[in-house]
Design an enzyme around this catalytic site. Structure first.
Site, mmCIF file in Angstrom:
data_model
loop_
_atom_site.group_PDB
_atom_site.id
_atom_site.type_symbol
_atom_site.label_atom_id
_atom_site.label_comp_id
_atom_site.label_asym_id
_atom_site.label_seq_id
_atom_site.Cartn_x
_atom_site.Cartn_y
_atom_site.Cartn_z
ATOM 1 N N ASP A 67 -69.002 16.891 22.844
ATOM 2 C CA ASP A 67 -68.880 15.484 22.120
ATOM 3 C C ASP A 67 -70.153 14.823 22.495
ATOM 4 O OD1 ASP A 67 -68.147 15.219 24.656
ATOM 5 O OD2 ASP A 67 -65.911 14.366 24.149
ATOM 6 N N ASN A 135 -55.944 8.019 29.247
ATOM 7 C CA ASN A 135 -55.141 7.944 27.858
ATOM 8 C C ASN A 135 -54.435 9.254 27.358
ATOM 9 O OD1 ASN A 135 -57.243 8.921 26.474
ATOM 10 N ND2 ASN A 135 -57.475 6.967 25.559
ATOM 11 N N HIS A 137 -56.679 11.800 26.304
ATOM 12 C CA HIS A 137 -57.405 12.294 25.450
ATOM 13 C C HIS A 137 -58.172 13.590 25.967
ATOM 14 C CE1 HIS A 137 -60.931 9.656 26.585
ATOM 15 N NE2 HIS A 137 -61.221 10.980 26.960
ATOM 16 N N GLU A 142 -58.770 10.793 20.545
ATOM 17 C CA GLU A 142 -57.997 9.583 21.430
ATOM 18 C C GLU A 142 -56.506 9.717 20.775
ATOM 19 O OE1 GLU A 142 -59.137 8.092 23.580
ATOM 20 O OE2 GLU A 142 -61.154 6.813 23.039
HETATM 21 C C1 F6R Z 1 -66.190 14.405 27.821
HETATM 22 C C2 F6R Z 1 -64.800 14.137 27.390
HETATM 23 C C3 F6R Z 1 -63.839 13.528 27.809
HETATM 24 C C4 F6R Z 1 -63.651 13.525 29.427
HETATM 25 C C5 F6R Z 1 -62.633 12.514 29.740
HETATM 26 C C6 F6R Z 1 -62.546 12.677 31.404
HETATM 27 O O1 F6R Z 1 -67.101 15.296 27.276
HETATM 28 O O2 F6R Z 1 -64.917 15.121 26.430
HETATM 29 O O3 F6R Z 1 -62.499 13.988 27.247
HETATM 30 O O4 F6R Z 1 -63.464 14.945 29.808
HETATM 31 O O5 F6R Z 1 -62.898 11.298 29.232
HETATM 32 O O6 F6R Z 1 -63.650 12.066 31.735
HETATM 33 P P1 F6R Z 1 -63.991 11.824 33.415
HETATM 34 O O7 F6R Z 1 -64.180 13.331 33.859
HETATM 35 O O8 F6R Z 1 -65.205 11.172 33.430
HETATM 36 O O9 F6R Z 1 -62.687 11.169 33.921
#
Ligand code: F6R
Length: 249
Positions: A67, A135, A137, A142
């Protein structure tokens, strides 16, 4: 799903890296799906070390990131383009032409999403690395987004923007939109390695592993993937029971 419960973040990072290092030795032209955020930082450090020790090379590796934010330029320090160069690419021998990160050019987002999809379906990932949002995702899928989505533009929810405010200084500075692989793209990967650490991930990890498959918890779809390894520290695993496909290290 196979759960690897490790002592702490350092062990999580080593274990996740070991899966990639092994496959990369066997297949030097590995196609890797990459994630950003805090979770994979230790894994990337381990990969850099293995590269510096001449155990692996990224010369023939191709990468696809999950992303990218919309509304900040690629050279913004918090763009995922910058993140990946800072924390991995500039330290290894990867060919810049083999790096794929969703392009966030505002004027042609639909076209760019379609082009990214085409490349993704032409290059099945050997391993997809994932983190998980508090959450539930994965990527920026989301809660509530259709599980059959391909690459799309998403409005980030407040929980995600609050979680990521630590990188931007304030909630208001966190971009409101992102372009992300859809669940369909994520599932189109031979292996998945999901990393989670910390107590704030425990509930999401529990729902991913034991909950119903539910679009309100996008990560729950991973229960259907034939080779999904979940590498968690004790805090993130704290709500999991000690049964099923459970490896305790
Ligand atoms: C990042 C992504 C997100 C993160 C998730 C966890 O490319 O796609 O899904 O993996 O938000 O983020 P952290 O590792 O910062 O807790």
């Amino acid at each position: 799903m196979e759960i690897y419960k490790m002592k702490d973040y350092e062990d999580v990072s080593k274990k996740a890296a070991s899966f990639i290092i092994k496959d990369l030795i066997l297949k030097p032209n590995l196609i890797l799906g990459l994630a950003t955020g805090s979770s994979p930082l230790g894994l990337y450090r381990n990969l850099i070390e293995a590269y510096e020790d001449d155990i692996i090379s990224f010369k023939d590796v191709m990468t696809f990131n999950l992303d990218e934010y919309i509304g900040i330029p690629r050279d913004h320090p918090q763009s995922y383009f910058s993140f990946m160069h800072e924390h991995l690419f500039r330290h290894i021998d990867i060919d810049e032409a083999n790096i794929n990160i969703p392009n966030n050019d505002l004027d042609q987002l639909d076209k760019l999403a379609m082009e990214y999809d085409e490349r993704l379906f032409g290059h099945q990932r050997d391993i997809q690395i994932l983190g998980i949002g508090s959450n539930g995702h994965i990527g920026f899928n989301e809660p509530g987004t259709p599980l059959g989505n391909e690459t799309f533009v998403v409005e980030l929810n407040d929980q995600t923007r609050r979680d990521n405010a630590r990188f931007f200084g304030s909630f208001d500075d966190v971009p409101k939109y992102a372009i992300t692989m859809g669940i369909k793209n994520i599932m189109y990967s031979k292996k998945i390695v999901l990393i989670a650490s910390g107590k704030h991930k425990a509930e999401a990890v529990y729902k991913m592993v034991y909950g119903d498959i539910d679009k309100q918890v996008p990560a729950s779809i991973l229960q259907l993937h034939p080779d999904c390894r979940v590498v968690v520290d004790e805090a993130a695993a704290s709500l999991l029971r000690m049964d099923g496909n459970y490896k305790n290290f």
